[in-house]
Write a protein that holds these residues in place. Structure first.
Motif, PDB file in Angstrom:
ATOM      1  N   PRO A 112      35.872  26.455  44.690  1.00  0.00           N
ATOM      2  CA  PRO A 112      35.364  26.900  43.393  1.00  0.00           C
ATOM      3  C   PRO A 112      36.209  28.059  42.855  1.00  0.00           C
ATOM      4  N   GLN A 113      36.213  28.225  41.561  1.00  0.00           N
ATOM      5  CA  GLN A 113      37.068  29.229  40.935  1.00  0.00           C
ATOM      6  C   GLN A 113      36.767  30.652  41.404  1.00  0.00           C
ATOM      7  N   TYR A 114      35.492  30.984  41.544  1.00  0.00           N
ATOM      8  CA  TYR A 114      35.119  32.369  41.831  1.00  0.00           C
ATOM      9  C   TYR A 114      34.528  32.583  43.218  1.00  0.00           C
ATOM     10  N   SER A 115      34.347  31.535  43.994  1.00  0.00           N
ATOM     11  CA  SER A 115      33.560  31.690  45.207  1.00  0.00           C
ATOM     12  C   SER A 115      34.058  30.776  46.330  1.00  0.00           C
ATOM     13  N   ILE A 116      33.381  30.863  47.451  1.00  0.00           N
ATOM     14  CA  ILE A 116      33.643  30.003  48.599  1.00  0.00           C
ATOM     15  C   ILE A 116      32.755  28.767  48.519  1.00  0.00           C
ATOM     16  N   LEU A 123      30.653  34.677  48.234  1.00  0.00           N
ATOM     17  CA  LEU A 123      31.898  35.225  47.709  1.00  0.00           C
ATOM     18  C   LEU A 123      32.587  36.088  48.752  1.00  0.00           C
ATOM     19  N   GLY A 124      33.902  36.114  48.687  1.00  0.00           N
ATOM     20  CA  GLY A 124      34.697  36.988  49.538  1.00  0.00           C
ATOM     21  C   GLY A 124      35.193  38.173  48.730  1.00  0.00           C
ATOM     22  N   GLN A 125      35.477  39.268  49.444  1.00  0.00           N
ATOM     23  CA  GLN A 125      35.936  40.483  48.780  1.00  0.00           C
ATOM     24  C   GLN A 125      37.300  40.291  48.109  1.00  0.00           C
ATOM     25  N   THR A 126      38.126  39.419  48.702  1.00  0.00           N
ATOM     26  CA  THR A 126      39.459  39.161  48.158  1.00  0.00           C
ATOM     27  C   THR A 126      39.724  37.657  48.163  1.00  0.00           C
TER      28      THR A 126
END
Length: 165
Positions: free
Chosen positions: A118-122, A91-94
């Protein structure tokens, strides 16, 4: 389309049986203990965050280290309830950070079957498919071993990326 009352009736029927509550509480307790175990055994490599329960969809916690923090990234160990599997997410911070890293990771083995981020992640990758909850100590060892291997692989790939945040 069915109205909310239809779904509420089904929801109440399932709650009356009591099995969903037992399963959910058991899963959350297990993931909580897993986070505590990993934070002790892997404390030299990662710092672990608190448990987040989601909406009966995901139960997860974040973990990170200095390398990831410098890049405004973190990892997530996720219990995906609908697939009933453990996953690792990067995941990225932004959103802009996630989009920049997605540009690199979309053409790697981590996202070979994806056409969109993906919706929430890389990236999201299965860690343990079909976990066996009958032996929680064995499951914990499997998760820890695979978490270390998969996270190391992802970190190796991140080192190939020359992005400025």
């Amino acid at each position: 389309m069915k109205d909310l009352n239809h779904y509420v009736d089904i929801y109440k029927e399932q709650l009356d049986k009591g099995d969903i509550q037992e399963a959910y509480v058991g899963l959350v307790k297990y993931v909580t203990r897993l986070g505590t175990t990993l934070s002790k055994s892997l404390s030299e490599h990662y710092s672990f965050g608190s448990l987040l329960q989601g909406y009966m969809d995901y139960t997860y916690f974040y973990y990170t280290n200095d390398f990831l923090k410098k890049r405004k990234l973190k990892m997530g160990l996720v219990l995906n309830h609908s697939k009933m599997q453990f996953e690792i997410w990067l995941l990225g911070q932004t959103i802009p950070i996630q989009e920049r890293y997605w540009e690199y990771f979309k053409s790697t083995k981590w996202n070979k079957h994806r056409t969109t981020r993906p919706q929430y992640s890389i990236l999201e990758t299965a860690l343990i498919e079909n976990p066996d909850f009958s032996d929680l100590e064995k499951l914990t060892r499997q998760i820890e071993d695979k978490l270390v291997l998969v996270t190391d692989e992802i970190l190796k790939d991140i080192k190939q990326v020359s992005l400025t945040n």
